[in-house]
Design a protein around this motif. Structure first.
Motif, PDB file in Angstrom:
ATOM      1  N   UNK C 104     -31.457  -6.592 -10.146  1.00 59.53           N
ATOM      2  CA  UNK C 104     -29.956  -7.317  -9.167  1.00 59.53           C
ATOM      3  C   UNK C 104     -29.586  -7.497  -7.755  1.00 59.53           C
ATOM      4  N   UNK C 105     -29.050  -7.857  -7.505  1.00 67.61           N
ATOM      5  CA  UNK C 105     -28.515  -8.062  -6.693  1.00 67.61           C
ATOM      6  C   UNK C 105     -27.346  -7.288  -5.848  1.00 67.61           C
ATOM      7  N   UNK C 106     -26.918  -6.211  -4.906  1.00 69.25           N
ATOM      8  CA  UNK C 106     -25.706  -5.797  -4.321  1.00 69.25           C
ATOM      9  C   UNK C 106     -25.048  -5.929  -3.010  1.00 69.25           C
ATOM     10  N   UNK C 107     -23.730  -6.570  -3.068  1.00 73.62           N
ATOM     11  CA  UNK C 107     -23.649  -6.252  -1.498  1.00 73.62           C
ATOM     12  C   UNK C 107     -22.587  -4.870  -1.051  1.00 73.62           C
ATOM     13  N   UNK C 108     -22.496  -5.008   0.311  1.00 69.59           N
ATOM     14  CA  UNK C 108     -21.143  -3.794   0.413  1.00 69.59           C
ATOM     15  C   UNK C 108     -20.495  -4.272   0.195  1.00 69.59           C
ATOM     16  N   UNK C 130     -27.993   3.046 -12.832  1.00 67.69           N
ATOM     17  CA  UNK C 130     -29.421   4.090 -13.313  1.00 67.69           C
ATOM     18  C   UNK C 130     -30.329   3.539 -12.065  1.00 67.69           C
ATOM     19  N   UNK C 131     -31.403   4.758 -12.261  1.00 66.11           N
ATOM     20  CA  UNK C 131     -32.742   4.592 -11.246  1.00 66.11           C
ATOM     21  C   UNK C 131     -33.300   3.726 -11.598  1.00 66.11           C
ATOM     22  N   UNK C 132     -33.285   3.268 -12.669  1.00 66.74           N
ATOM     23  CA  UNK C 132     -34.474   2.174 -13.310  1.00 66.74           C
ATOM     24  C   UNK C 132     -34.801   1.058 -12.961  1.00 66.74           C
ATOM     25  N   UNK C 133     -33.005   0.822 -12.427  1.00 71.46           N
ATOM     26  CA  UNK C 133     -33.195  -0.653 -12.226  1.00 71.46           C
ATOM     27  C   UNK C 133     -33.717  -1.199 -11.172  1.00 71.46           C
ATOM     28  N   UNK C 134     -34.737  -1.514 -10.624  1.00 72.20           N
ATOM     29  CA  UNK C 134     -35.152  -2.224  -9.308  1.00 72.20           C
ATOM     30  C   UNK C 134     -33.139  -3.699  -8.809  1.00 72.20           C
ATOM     31  N   UNK C 135     -33.066  -2.864  -7.654  1.00 70.44           N
ATOM     32  CA  UNK C 135     -32.438  -3.300  -7.237  1.00 70.44           C
ATOM     33  C   UNK C 135     -32.369  -4.027  -5.299  1.00 70.44           C
ATOM     34  N   UNK C 136     -31.931  -5.077  -4.443  1.00 70.29           N
ATOM     35  CA  UNK C 136     -32.368  -5.734  -3.689  1.00 70.29           C
ATOM     36  C   UNK C 136     -31.142  -5.370  -2.854  1.00 70.29           C
ATOM     37  N   UNK C 137     -31.332  -5.001  -1.729  1.00 70.70           N
ATOM     38  CA  UNK C 137     -29.652  -4.387  -0.700  1.00 70.70           C
ATOM     39  C   UNK C 137     -29.649  -6.462   0.043  1.00 70.70           C
ATOM     40  N   UNK C 138     -28.389  -6.216   0.395  1.00 68.14           N
ATOM     41  CA  UNK C 138     -28.369  -7.798   0.876  1.00 68.14           C
ATOM     42  C   UNK C 138     -27.789  -7.569   2.124  1.00 68.14           C
ATOM     43  N   UNK C 162     -35.318   3.104  -6.069  1.00 70.46           N
ATOM     44  CA  UNK C 162     -35.501   1.487  -6.650  1.00 70.46           C
ATOM     45  C   UNK C 162     -34.731   0.299  -5.860  1.00 70.46           C
ATOM     46  N   UNK C 163     -35.146   1.107  -4.751  1.00 69.69           N
ATOM     47  CA  UNK C 163     -34.399  -0.262  -3.304  1.00 69.69           C
ATOM     48  C   UNK C 163     -36.133  -0.712  -2.782  1.00 69.69           C
ATOM     49  N   UNK C 164     -35.323  -2.465  -3.541  1.00 68.68           N
ATOM     50  CA  UNK C 164     -37.471  -3.055  -3.448  1.00 68.68           C
ATOM     51  C   UNK C 164     -37.412  -4.067  -2.592  1.00 68.68           C
ATOM     52  N   UNK C 165     -36.158  -4.601  -2.257  1.00 69.58           N
ATOM     53  CA  UNK C 165     -35.912  -5.662  -1.276  1.00 69.58           C
ATOM     54  C   UNK C 165     -34.825  -5.972  -0.487  1.00 69.58           C
ATOM     55  N   UNK C 166     -35.218  -6.006   0.964  1.00 67.86           N
ATOM     56  CA  UNK C 166     -34.608  -6.589   1.257  1.00 67.86           C
ATOM     57  C   UNK C 166     -33.678  -7.972   1.083  1.00 67.86           C
ATOM     58  N   UNK C 167     -32.318  -8.272   1.336  1.00 69.79           N
ATOM     59  CA  UNK C 167     -31.913  -9.775   1.411  1.00 69.79           C
ATOM     60  C   UNK C 167     -31.740  -9.837   2.881  1.00 69.79           C
ATOM     61  N   UNK C 191     -43.384   0.651   2.290  1.00 71.91           N
ATOM     62  CA  UNK C 191     -42.803  -0.934   2.596  1.00 71.91           C
ATOM     63  C   UNK C 191     -42.392  -1.354   1.760  1.00 71.91           C
ATOM     64  N   UNK C 192     -41.199  -2.373   1.796  1.00 67.87           N
ATOM     65  CA  UNK C 192     -40.474  -2.801   0.795  1.00 67.87           C
ATOM     66  C   UNK C 192     -40.057  -5.116   1.208  1.00 67.87           C
ATOM     67  N   UNK C 193     -40.161  -5.700   0.062  1.00 65.91           N
ATOM     68  CA  UNK C 193     -39.807  -6.438   0.616  1.00 65.91           C
ATOM     69  C   UNK C 193     -38.517  -7.218   1.341  1.00 65.91           C
ATOM     70  N   UNK C 194     -38.797  -7.953   2.214  1.00 57.55           N
ATOM     71  CA  UNK C 194     -38.230  -8.035   2.996  1.00 57.55           C
ATOM     72  C   UNK C 194     -38.134 -10.279   2.679  1.00 57.55           C
ATOM     73  N   UNK C 195     -36.843 -10.740   2.315  1.00 57.68           N
ATOM     74  CA  UNK C 195     -36.651 -12.101   2.406  1.00 57.68           C
ATOM     75  C   UNK C 195     -35.898 -12.590   2.617  1.00 57.68           C
TER      76      UNK C 195
END
Lengths: 312, 312, 312, 312
Positions: C104-108, C130-138, C162-167, C191-195
């Protein structure tokens, strides 16, 4: 006499007295300063937000600050030097320090957001004005939209020795005082003076939480001085009784934007200012608002005879 | 029973009662509703900012609203339906209106800036929920950062007949009430109900300016009802005396963000709620804050015996 | 298939296709998904800001996400779950994860200011979903008004596995990528993914700075895929040549608020969507704007034959 | 020579040249002014946001403005006088007008929200500086957070005859130009000059929409002049071809906050400035950023030989 971290008591924020035509009323500047001295103030602040500083020419700002500094003589005078650029901040700081100011007050520009931006801004400000000039950190998120956590304040205090006082006007702010005093107790932050703003709306409990007093423009600074004194003397209920009697008027004065007109009006009614005029642009009080303030004064006079004034 | 522009009196903003584990405390929902009915309220508002609405699942929101609506029976119940999108706003509106709600309350999203953006937002909201659903316009710039001038409110009122009430919490706001009532007098705006928020911090003068009452969450709604009643009866000084006695606590509760914990605590102490718990995430009151509230209650009890509570 | 920190390539942000009457165009949902698959995307994001998510009923949101997830089959699908409250965020997260979403993607929320508030918000969000759901930090300060320093992002990444990607859509943002990759090199951040977002306005240099690709809605995602591929293959000037050819249109699409209409229009012109309609409320493109887009497409077609379209 | 509503062409926004030690580089001031004159500019703007105005002492501001005004002789020079108070705005205005400035530019303070607040601010500004001083209305919501609708601009233009130019940098802004020119056509607004900012990011279509030119700091003002000239001559595709060639660099320079460093660097590389130094506080460009700019210049040189520079 430079401002130190041991400052206590009440530093009223002084308005700038004008005649109805917008000229500065220097006689009222003297009378107002004398009044602050006579009622137990331990210092003074001029050219704050409340002082209509942006409406003053540079030379006027320096003149008003100088007159108050000379008149207050034995009391430390803090001068607001917040500016959109460091050049103007430095220039005004140097002029007022040369005239005997005890220190300066610096508010954060409302573009600051992150913790690092805030700390960096004060680092740059100290570089601009000089590390030998004591400064007051103004924490007023309601107006400036800048939120400083206790940890950010600690970073500033620890990194910048010339930060000697916090003008505390976060809202809500009681826990912040406790947290900062806790930092001092646990040795992670050196002691600084904490004086409270927001027209004193929570001064009754702020002093119990560890604040050193008030730094605000309420039109009865004598009451603020009494509350701080009663609290220090351990006379808790008396402090609250006096404070509560003033709370209806105090709250009325604390309305953002509208408060200055009320404060000047009451100070005129008390004989401290010749005129309640603000320099343009300004919003005058409505007749209804004036009647409400008179009503508040009449009700207050039942509890505090200083509010018993001859008819307007 | 639909909400109309003739609404007067006090519509308490109801908190949502939880057990310590975060489950909804339905027994307290009933008891709280009964309390509001018994103390002279003329309506009720649920799922406002104060009601922790964003922490409720959709089904929970509908259930809480429904329970209050059924229990309040003879009183109009307004439901907060503010949402980031019109789809969710429409869905919740239709469900609660089907259960008998009297109307809905809509706050502006904090991205709105220009006059046209504000008017257009309410135009779209009415299109979404239907022009037959009475709505309350929430004007709360301190929290929502949206500034509605009297002229903008007039545009909304004149263009959208389903706007029947203003929840007035601009600050300062006294002149705004006078201006809006002036619009009614000069015929440029139809009459709407104006109920005041901000925990009632200026209710004493707001009712004198022409407001119809209060729509806020102060933990002594019975006092709010008394002040409105005394004012309507022309007993001005008695209204102020009662109000002033409550002002120290009322002000303490009005601290942004911190107020809900205080309100729930006092309502628990008064026996209205079983627990003061907020659903997570929440900031608990510190022990010092609790002691301050107890101190305020003790002092208040000298003037209002409803604050004389058995020890905590 | 859950999203991991190794994600690379292009995750187009999908719009939600509507018919002119506002109904969801499910045939276009399939065709659009197939198009994304065919052009080299490595994942997909639905229900982002661009996806008109706030205009969808809850059931519609779940249905659209589910349809894309099933159709995309072999590709990870991220679902935007930003919400004003954690209850709604949790509910939507659980429903879409049950349908096979990759994360999921979560914006502040735009009320966050201090570093601690931001970190704490994501801590609470993870507790909710839940800590098992990978999330994208927007990280999109232009729209959300929340400024996250690299140090804050590092705190989130280090504390929340569970933070795996930075948008990444800070602006300017090139140095931020370098700083974050520097944190990885010095061992202070995993390391995280940066898109990258912002319609890809700086994608040409972002990939050179260490970004893993793009996560944005430009109407030629095939170009974004090519640029990422050419850069990875070391064909630097070819990547820039292709990118520069698209820049005039890409910039036109990146106008805040106005971009969605342009993107849908171009995707309709390319045969991907049946209609360019947005669900109400929406601002239609003017005839002049349409002519400008046609002009941009015509000019682009000189360099990229994918832009050579039959007349509108 | 006073600024009039008939102004057309390109008014570059001039940076303030410094030596590495922060002193003003007056030789570069002359060389830069000569360059602007030589490349087809029709006017100049100094002491804008880009000019590091807040870092200049008052006397320095007056000196820089005066030097440019005298050197530019035959061209109108506009001076930025935005200030937190009207006293400072008036003082600077009078000094630069006495030196021969053609007019002043006034940005709105970022506390303004409602339509009436904006109009009232400009009314007060004109009262402060005098109705005989032509002024440029700066509409730059991205930086100032103040949103002016076309209707608000029309109110200002109609009420205040000394408003002769709009510095247009709303974003998106193309429709705004069309709407304003529509107001002129339907007779509801008198004609004003519209020059565009935002580094010229949309200048290609802005001039087609009816803008009179550019008022921005792009490091190739000669290109801006060419685009305006080609467009006026009806050579549309040539205008776009030239513009598109510059777009990659232009976009890079337009990054908020980061752009000034790039502009000064390129102007130094072009031999216009002796140093790219900014006065402190400033963020220097990273080595990577410098390499990116060199890469952009190299690529640009394939299309525009003015970008073919000797190695750094």
């Amino acid at each position: 006499m430079l401002l130190t971290a041991d400052a206590k008591g009440v530093f009223p924020i002084a308005p700038t007295p004008f005649f109805d035509d917008g000229a500065i009323d220097t006689a009222s500047v003297d009378r107002m300063t004398d009044f602050y001295l006579s009622c137990g103030s331990t210092g003074l602040t001029v050219l704050g937000q409340l002082g209509e500083a942006p409406k003053l020419e540079h030379a006027e700002s320096v003149a008003v600050a100088g007159q108050v500094i000379r008149r207050a003589a034995r009391l430390p005078v803090v001068v607001g030097v917040s500016a959109p650029g460091f050049a103007a901040m430095r220039a005004l700081t140097h002029e007022v320090m040369a005239q005997g100011a005890a220190g300066v007050m610096i508010a954060p520009p409302n573009t600051l957001r992150t913790d690092d931006q805030i700390v960096n801004y004060y680092r740059q400000a100290v570089e601009a004005i000089g590390a030998d000039v004591p400064f007051v950190l103004q924490d007023y998120p309601l107006t400036f939209s800048v939120q400083m956590t206790p940890a950010v304040i600690r970073r500033i205090v620890q990194e910048l020795p010339s930060c000697v006082m916090l003008k505390h006007e976060d809202w809500p702010g009681l826990e912040k005082i406790s947290t900062l005093r806790g930092f001092e107790k646990d040795g992670s932050m050196r002691h600084i003076s904490i004086l409270c703003g927001n027209n004193g709306l929570f001064l009754d409990y702020e002093v119990e939480r560890g604040a050193d007093g008030a730094n605000t423009g309420y039109s009865f600074p004598d009451m603020l001085c009494d509350v701080v004194r009663l609290n220090a003397a351990g006379d808790r209920e008396a402090a609250h009784d006096l404070f509560d009697a003033h709370l209806p008027l105090l709250r009325y004065e604390q309305q953002p934007g509208a408060g200055l007109a009320v404060r000047k009006y009451v100070m005129m009614r008390r004989g401290i200012l010749t005129s309640a005029a603000q320099r343009r642009p300004a919003s005058p009080m409505s007749a209804t608002a004036r009647a409400e303030v008179e009503h508040l004064l009449t009700r207050l006079a039942r509890h505090d005879k200083r509010a018993a004034l001859p008819p307007a």
